[in-house]
Design a protein around this motif. Structure first.
Motif, PDB file in Angstrom:
ATOM      1  N   VAL A 256     -17.744-117.627  84.348  1.00 19.46           N
ATOM      2  CA  VAL A 256     -17.036-116.745  83.686  1.00 19.46           C
ATOM      3  C   VAL A 256     -17.948-115.734  83.340  1.00 19.46           C
ATOM      4  CG1 VAL A 256     -16.003-116.472  81.325  1.00 19.46           C
ATOM      5  CG2 VAL A 256     -15.727-118.593  82.424  1.00 19.46           C
ATOM      6  N   ALA A 257     -19.367-115.684  82.858  1.00 10.55           N
ATOM      7  CA  ALA A 257     -19.941-114.391  82.570  1.00 10.55           C
ATOM      8  C   ALA A 257     -20.356-113.785  84.004  1.00 10.55           C
ATOM      9  CB  ALA A 257     -21.266-114.780  81.881  1.00 10.55           C
ATOM     10  N   ALA A 258     -20.455-114.565  85.011  1.00 10.88           N
ATOM     11  CA  ALA A 258     -20.728-113.891  86.313  1.00 10.88           C
ATOM     12  C   ALA A 258     -19.563-113.094  86.829  1.00 10.88           C
ATOM     13  CB  ALA A 258     -21.269-115.088  87.353  1.00 10.88           C
ATOM     14  N   PHE A 259     -18.350-113.786  86.656  1.00 12.70           N
ATOM     15  CA  PHE A 259     -17.273-112.939  87.119  1.00 12.70           C
ATOM     16  C   PHE A 259     -16.835-111.808  86.169  1.00 12.70           C
ATOM     17  CE2 PHE A 259     -16.278-116.789  89.600  1.00 12.70           C
ATOM     18  CZ  PHE A 259     -16.024-116.061  90.917  1.00 12.70           C
ATOM     19  N   ALA A 260     -17.125-111.850  84.909  1.00 12.69           N
ATOM     20  CA  ALA A 260     -16.899-111.001  83.938  1.00 12.69           C
ATOM     21  C   ALA A 260     -17.789-109.690  84.322  1.00 12.69           C
ATOM     22  CB  ALA A 260     -17.085-111.231  82.665  1.00 12.69           C
ATOM     23  N   VAL A 261     -18.973-109.917  84.590  1.00 13.25           N
ATOM     24  CA  VAL A 261     -20.016-108.818  84.985  1.00 13.25           C
ATOM     25  C   VAL A 261     -19.818-108.266  86.400  1.00 13.25           C
ATOM     26  CG1 VAL A 261     -22.382-108.005  85.343  1.00 13.25           C
ATOM     27  CG2 VAL A 261     -22.107-109.678  83.516  1.00 13.25           C
ATOM     28  N   ALA A 262     -19.257-109.117  87.086  1.00  9.43           N
ATOM     29  CA  ALA A 262     -18.577-108.652  88.291  1.00  9.43           C
ATOM     30  C   ALA A 262     -17.339-107.624  88.396  1.00  9.43           C
ATOM     31  CB  ALA A 262     -18.238-109.728  89.400  1.00  9.43           C
ATOM     32  N   THR A 263     -16.671-107.916  87.315  1.00  6.62           N
ATOM     33  CA  THR A 263     -15.491-106.790  87.167  1.00  6.62           C
ATOM     34  C   THR A 263     -15.947-105.464  86.979  1.00  6.62           C
ATOM     35  OG1 THR A 263     -15.400-107.239  84.837  1.00  6.62           O
ATOM     36  CG2 THR A 263     -13.873-108.558  86.480  1.00  6.62           C
ATOM     37  N   LEU A 264     -16.873-105.082  86.540  1.00  7.74           N
ATOM     38  CA  LEU A 264     -17.561-103.995  86.256  1.00  7.74           C
ATOM     39  C   LEU A 264     -17.905-103.259  87.557  1.00  7.74           C
ATOM     40  CD1 LEU A 264     -20.514-104.251  83.168  1.00  7.74           C
ATOM     41  CD2 LEU A 264     -18.029-103.273  83.127  1.00  7.74           C
ATOM     42  N   LEU A 265     -18.600-103.884  88.468  1.00  7.12           N
ATOM     43  CA  LEU A 265     -18.964-103.329  89.821  1.00  7.12           C
ATOM     44  C   LEU A 265     -17.424-103.194  90.566  1.00  7.12           C
ATOM     45  CD1 LEU A 265     -22.201-105.396  90.750  1.00  7.12           C
ATOM     46  CD2 LEU A 265     -21.992-103.024  90.003  1.00  7.12           C
ATOM     47  N   THR A 266     -16.519-103.979  90.507  1.00  7.97           N
ATOM     48  CA  THR A 266     -15.210-103.760  90.923  1.00  7.97           C
ATOM     49  C   THR A 266     -14.633-102.467  90.703  1.00  7.97           C
ATOM     50  OG1 THR A 266     -15.086-106.397  91.211  1.00  7.97           O
ATOM     51  CG2 THR A 266     -13.204-104.962  91.606  1.00  7.97           C
ATOM     52  N   LEU A 267     -14.606-102.521  89.333  1.00  7.05           N
ATOM     53  CA  LEU A 267     -13.962-101.276  88.745  1.00  7.05           C
ATOM     54  C   LEU A 267     -14.831-100.012  89.157  1.00  7.05           C
ATOM     55  CD1 LEU A 267     -13.537-102.198  85.106  1.00  7.05           C
ATOM     56  CD2 LEU A 267     -11.774-101.965  86.737  1.00  7.05           C
ATOM     57  N   VAL A 268     -16.110 -99.863  89.348  1.00 10.68           N
ATOM     58  CA  VAL A 268     -16.753 -98.744  90.211  1.00 10.68           C
ATOM     59  C   VAL A 268     -16.171 -98.601  91.496  1.00 10.68           C
ATOM     60  CG1 VAL A 268     -19.070 -98.075  90.857  1.00 10.68           C
ATOM     61  CG2 VAL A 268     -18.959 -99.061  88.575  1.00 10.68           C
ATOM     62  N   ALA A 269     -15.956 -99.647  92.095  1.00 14.54           N
ATOM     63  CA  ALA A 269     -15.431 -99.351  93.690  1.00 14.54           C
ATOM     64  C   ALA A 269     -14.169 -98.752  93.578  1.00 14.54           C
ATOM     65  CB  ALA A 269     -15.523-100.665  94.265  1.00 14.54           C
ATOM     66  N   LEU A 270     -13.265 -99.503  92.746  1.00 14.59           N
ATOM     67  CA  LEU A 270     -11.934 -98.927  92.632  1.00 14.59           C
ATOM     68  C   LEU A 270     -12.007 -97.386  92.080  1.00 14.59           C
ATOM     69  CD1 LEU A 270     -10.049-102.150  91.121  1.00 14.59           C
ATOM     70  CD2 LEU A 270      -9.983-101.478  93.447  1.00 14.59           C
ATOM     71  N   VAL A 271     -12.729 -97.323  91.138  1.00 11.76           N
ATOM     72  CA  VAL A 271     -12.727 -95.899  90.827  1.00 11.76           C
ATOM     73  C   VAL A 271     -13.081 -94.738  92.076  1.00 11.76           C
ATOM     74  CG1 VAL A 271     -13.856 -94.167  89.152  1.00 11.76           C
ATOM     75  CG2 VAL A 271     -12.925 -96.227  88.263  1.00 11.76           C
ATOM     76  N   THR A 272     -14.151 -95.216  92.737  1.00  7.52           N
ATOM     77  CA  THR A 272     -14.522 -94.446  93.823  1.00  7.52           C
ATOM     78  C   THR A 272     -13.522 -94.232  94.924  1.00  7.52           C
ATOM     79  OG1 THR A 272     -16.764 -95.517  93.665  1.00  7.52           O
ATOM     80  CG2 THR A 272     -16.259 -94.543  95.637  1.00  7.52           C
ATOM     81  N   LEU A 273     -12.528 -95.376  94.919  1.00  8.43           N
ATOM     82  CA  LEU A 273     -11.543 -95.049  96.037  1.00  8.43           C
ATOM     83  C   LEU A 273     -10.588 -94.195  95.166  1.00  8.43           C
ATOM     84  CD1 LEU A 273     -11.018 -98.973  96.990  1.00  8.43           C
ATOM     85  CD2 LEU A 273     -11.912 -96.894  98.429  1.00  8.43           C
ATOM     86  N   VAL A 274     -10.126 -94.305  94.145  1.00  6.94           N
ATOM     87  CA  VAL A 274      -9.392 -93.395  93.448  1.00  6.94           C
ATOM     88  C   VAL A 274      -9.832 -92.095  93.571  1.00  6.94           C
ATOM     89  CG1 VAL A 274      -8.275 -92.601  91.511  1.00  6.94           C
ATOM     90  CG2 VAL A 274      -8.298 -95.210  91.917  1.00  6.94           C
ATOM     91  N   ALA A 275     -11.126 -91.793  93.265  1.00  7.41           N
ATOM     92  CA  ALA A 275     -11.806 -90.528  93.411  1.00  7.41           C
ATOM     93  C   ALA A 275     -11.794 -89.882  95.072  1.00  7.41           C
ATOM     94  CB  ALA A 275     -13.242 -90.763  93.060  1.00  7.41           C
ATOM     95  N   LYS A 276     -12.113 -90.826  95.930  1.00  6.88           N
ATOM     96  CA  LYS A 276     -11.854 -90.415  97.298  1.00  6.88           C
ATOM     97  C   LYS A 276     -10.370 -89.874  97.496  1.00  6.88           C
ATOM     98  CE  LYS A 276     -11.801 -92.409 102.012  1.00  6.88           C
ATOM     99  NZ  LYS A 276     -10.631 -92.202 102.223  1.00  6.88           N
ATOM    100  N   ALA A 277      -9.431 -90.565  97.016  1.00  7.80           N
ATOM    101  CA  ALA A 277      -8.036 -90.008  97.299  1.00  7.80           C
ATOM    102  C   ALA A 277      -7.945 -88.639  96.807  1.00  7.80           C
ATOM    103  CB  ALA A 277      -7.100 -91.023  96.855  1.00  7.80           C
ATOM    104  N   ILE A 278      -8.276 -88.436  95.432  1.00  9.84           N
ATOM    105  CA  ILE A 278      -8.058 -87.277  94.820  1.00  9.84           C
ATOM    106  C   ILE A 278      -8.849 -86.069  95.512  1.00  9.84           C
ATOM    107  CG2 ILE A 278      -8.573 -86.132  92.463  1.00  9.84           C
ATOM    108  CD1 ILE A 278      -8.146 -88.526  91.303  1.00  9.84           C
ATOM    109  N   ILE A 279     -10.121 -86.403  95.988  1.00 11.67           N
ATOM    110  CA  ILE A 279     -10.771 -85.384  96.553  1.00 11.67           C
ATOM    111  C   ILE A 279     -10.361 -85.057  97.847  1.00 11.67           C
ATOM    112  CG2 ILE A 279     -13.150 -85.076  97.581  1.00 11.67           C
ATOM    113  CD1 ILE A 279     -14.417 -86.899  95.431  1.00 11.67           C
TER     114      ILE A 279
END
Length: 295
Positions: A256-279
């Protein structure tokens, strides 16, 4: 006036032989792409969030309360705050040299900039051990002067610098080459110096590519595992970044903790994709307005 039947037949024949023209082929292609995307990309991402929140928000929030996890988050952010600005500066300098000048060894410099993409991150980590480790090339001298690089924070920063070095330069080089040097040459004739030209002419023209390269660099720094795992020593609470902490939590059967911490890196990747689309959208609007080659 009637058109030539042979021309019409040729055009119709060309249309018929294009891949994907038929409705059945189109359905197979689109369906296949959607299926692979769902199985390879969407399903793993959903699994991360499902497992992270399986025991509720309280368990999810508690996963970040452990001191080792908090330290890993802080170390990851600290590494990114150093690595990203350094590689932004390196990328600008490398792109400026390669795009604006012709000199012996230019192609070699391009190859060296691309080198980290061709080498496994684990191999890069081992190479750093051979240079800065206790038995490495500089190890004895570092030991004599009580300088610790391997299995410490400096090693994590060095490894992260290596694996992320090409991201900014790779975005800037083709754009700078496409734009040419006319504006810089005009600025020189008006008496502008090199720093002034860089700040007021060159960088504004490539700002969107620069932002995208920096976003990619940041995402890779935070998610880097291979090179960092070799040079850090995986010392709990001392040299663990987020990816290493996730591995340790999973090995400790704390899924549970491993997947919880993994969500942070997943969100970083998703934010990067959104930033890419905006840029990309902003850059396309700039290109349309100015009529210049875009990123």
């Amino acid at each position: 006036m009637a058109s030539d039947p042979r021309t019409q037949a040729t055009a119709q024949g060309s249309r018929r032989i294009r891949v994907g023209d038929g409705p059945a082929t189109r359905r197979v292609l689109v369906g296949g792409v959607l299926l692979v995307t769902a199985l390879v990309l969407v399903a793993p991402l959903l699994a991360i969030f499902v497992e992270a929140f399986k025991h509720g928000m309280a368990a999810y929030a508690a996963s970040f309360a452990a001191p080792d996890t908090q330290y890993a988050i802080g170390l990851t952010l600290f590494t990114a705050l150093i690595v990203v600005p350094v590689n932004v500066g390196f990328g600008i300098a490398a792109a400026w040299c390669i795009a604006k000048f012709r000199f012996p060894g230019r192609n070699l410099l391009v190859a060296l900039v691309e080198l980290p993409f061709s080498i496994s991150p684990i191999i890069a980590g081992v190479a750093y051990l051979f240079v800065y480790g206790a038995q490495g090339l500089l190890g004895p001298w570092l030991g004599e002067h009580d300088i610790k690089i391997m299995f410490a924070v400096p090693a994590i920063i060095l490894a992260s610098l290596f694996v992320t070095a090409p991201f900014v330069a790779r975005e800037l080089i083709p754009l700078m080459i496409a734009q040419g040097s006319e504006e810089e040459e005009a600025a020189v004739t008006l008496g502008a110096g090199g720093w002034r030209i860089l700040r007021l002419v060159t960088l504004p023209n490539v700002r969107f590519a620069l932002l995208y390269g920096a976003a990619l660099c940041n995402a890779r720094v935070m998610g880097e595992f291979g090179a960092v795992s070799v040079v850090s020593g995986n010392i709990r609470g001392q040299t663990n970044t987020l990816p290493l902490q996730i591995e340790l939590l999973y090995q400790d059967n704390n899924a549970v903790a491993a997947f919880a911490v993994a969500t942070l890196l997943t969100l970083v990747a998703l934010v990067t994709l959104v930033a890419k689309a905006i840029i990309e959208r902003l850059d396309a609007a700039r290109v349309k307005a100015q009529g210049r080659p875009g990123h």
